[in-house]
Design a protein around this motif. Sequence first.
Motif, PDB file in Angstrom:
ATOM      1  N   LEU A   1      48.348  35.979  47.774  1.00 49.85           N
ATOM      2  CA  LEU A   1      49.189  34.799  47.535  1.00 49.85           C
ATOM      3  C   LEU A   1      50.521  35.066  48.237  1.00 49.85           C
ATOM      4  O   LEU A   1      51.158  36.081  47.970  1.00 49.85           O
ATOM      5  N   ILE A   2      50.910  34.180  49.138  1.00 50.17           N
ATOM      6  CA  ILE A   2      52.139  34.373  49.928  1.00 50.17           C
ATOM      7  C   ILE A   2      53.155  33.297  49.557  1.00 50.17           C
ATOM      8  O   ILE A   2      52.845  32.109  49.613  1.00 50.17           O
ATOM      9  N   SER A   3      54.358  33.711  49.198  1.00 52.77           N
ATOM     10  CA  SER A   3      55.451  32.746  49.072  1.00 52.77           C
ATOM     11  C   SER A   3      56.488  33.071  50.149  1.00 52.77           C
ATOM     12  O   SER A   3      56.582  34.208  50.603  1.00 52.77           O
ATOM     13  N   PRO A   4      57.244  32.070  50.607  1.00 53.48           N
ATOM     14  CA  PRO A   4      58.075  32.210  51.814  1.00 53.48           C
ATOM     15  C   PRO A   4      59.463  32.800  51.552  1.00 53.48           C
ATOM     16  O   PRO A   4      60.452  32.183  51.875  1.00 53.48           O
TER      17      PRO A   4
ATOM     18  N   ALA B   1      61.061  33.217  48.754  1.00 53.20           N
ATOM     19  CA  ALA B   1      61.659  32.162  47.939  1.00 53.20           C
ATOM     20  C   ALA B   1      62.283  32.701  46.657  1.00 53.20           C
ATOM     21  O   ALA B   1      62.668  31.940  45.779  1.00 53.20           O
TER      22      ALA B   1
END
Lengths: 319, 319
Positions: A279-282, A284
């Motif tokens: 799961l990749i978040s930018p 954030a």
Amino acid sequence: MPVRPPRDEVVKVERPEPTRLRVTLPGVELAGALGDLPGKVELLRWDMADPAPHHDIDLVVAPYLPGNAHLRRLDGVRTRLVQAQYLGYDGVAEALPPGHVYANARGVHETSTAELALALLLAAQRGIPDFVRAAGVRRSEPAWYPSLADRRVLVLGQGGVGRAIEARLAPFEVDVVRVARTAREGVHGIAELPRLLPSCEVVIVGVPLTAETEQLVDAGFLAALPDGAIIVNVARGRVADTAAIAGEARTGRLRFALDVTDPEPLPVGHELFRLPNVLISPHAGGMSSAMLPRVARLVRRQIELLMTGGEPVNVVLRS
Amino acid sequence: MPVRPPRDEVVKVERPEPTRLRVTLPGVELAGALGDLPGKVELLRWDMADPAPHHDIDLVVAPYLPGNAHLRRLDGVRTRLVQAQYLGYDGVAEALPPGHVYANARGVHETSTAELALALLLAAQRGIPDFVRAAGVRRSEPAWYPSLADRRVLVLGQGGVGRAIEARLAPFEVDVVRVARTAREGVHGIAELPRLLPSCEVVIVGVPLTAETEQLVDAGFLAALPDGAIIVNVARGRVADTAAIAGEARTGRLRFALDVTDPEPLPVGHELFRLPNVLISPHAGGMSSAMLPRVARLVRRQIELLMTGGEPVNVVLRS
């Protein structure tokens, strides 16, 4: 808030009366969030993309922009304090011209970053990415998932972010293992990781990037974890070895939730985007509505301290 | 664990010696999780899909299956206790044949359900569904999201699930507003909702389904919420009006994270699946690894109470 006049005017203009404190802010939102300030505070707008609006600025609030290149704009400017909006200050010593006092944003991002760490962890544990993908084909697909409850969670990093993460984990019926660079009462040192990792089903990485932590999460670190373990990284991408992550992700043996990556941003089309166990978040962690009121609180405090001759808080570097 | 013999044999077989307690379990996992039991406990497997393996069973542990149709299998069976694996018992009174004592699963699902409520809420607040969709096209797209921190959160329902939700919310720097069917010290009554809703940016629904709560979350309830508010439902689908939800979701004015829906499951292709401001999980509140050890703990406790002549816990109905 006064808008910065064109540069030619700035050097010519005579201020009608001496101000007690000249402050530059990178945007209007922060000025609004600061609320009422004493009349003796002169606010100027400076996003550090252009040259400084004055050669003498008491407090420079730097923009919330990745990298440190904008700090070179401080060359030839006299300041009393440079207030960053980042917690991490890797690379600042190299970029900051001499003669400045630099404060980091301790107290601003812990709330939001720890919150995102829990969001990533809970989402990954309880199948939210699968549910979103199922909705993409207009259906729901029930399945069993591991709870966060009953897991042993290793929190790597015992600064403000690590402590904020532990506070948020506390009611979730987990067993927390604390690890920091330096061992102390109730906290294991990094040297103990090989003994600790095999029993930990969750690792949350919240250490600053230093020579000691760079590539700390490498192939050996990951190999020591039990099958099915999840690694959440909300620190810096370079604390982990991307090739080692991809290796363990590709086989499906481990799971990952990464707010930071190396390189960052992850290039469009990167392999990690297509793995269902990643799961990749930018990056954030700090990018939430929690930031502005907390930056404003810190800047107000620094203004009060500078006006009353007090020592600014959060000073981490003097160049 | 003994496997249930074919039905004809059951009625003929003579047990070699009287057992103190005959217990049926719906599956082998639970038998394994129970661990060692006193020799005076006879375990039989019964998933309630077939007729009972005996006319006289001290403790029947019902399967974890939606609906109550399987309870009709208890007709003509003498029991001391029927132990359900659900917390909610809407419809049980209608389905349970006379003469049985029915216990719900209080203490089993609160952990897992509250955890999913937080997973849904944090994921929706911090953009996880957007990040998963962006990864679907192999990229990351930074954006700002509302934090959970600084929000006013209305927790509707003050039973075990509501209290477990509040415990998990506590470290997230929120302002919690408690609402239950009956007002009491520190808890608002449902009648006060019209006054409370306009200032709440988050509503978490954790009430049981009763005549009083059916369709409680209707068009008027939703209209009272401020723009951008999110409603998380981990209770029962029929506590909310699906048409009203769809109306507010379609315009984008409100956001939803729904573990339960009406109808359930939501039909393939349903409109709610395609709205980016609606996050759907497949009634997964209890479907986590947290369940089995907690069911086992409850069943062991009931066995001990029945063997020592104590009153069973969690009794909610006598038919």
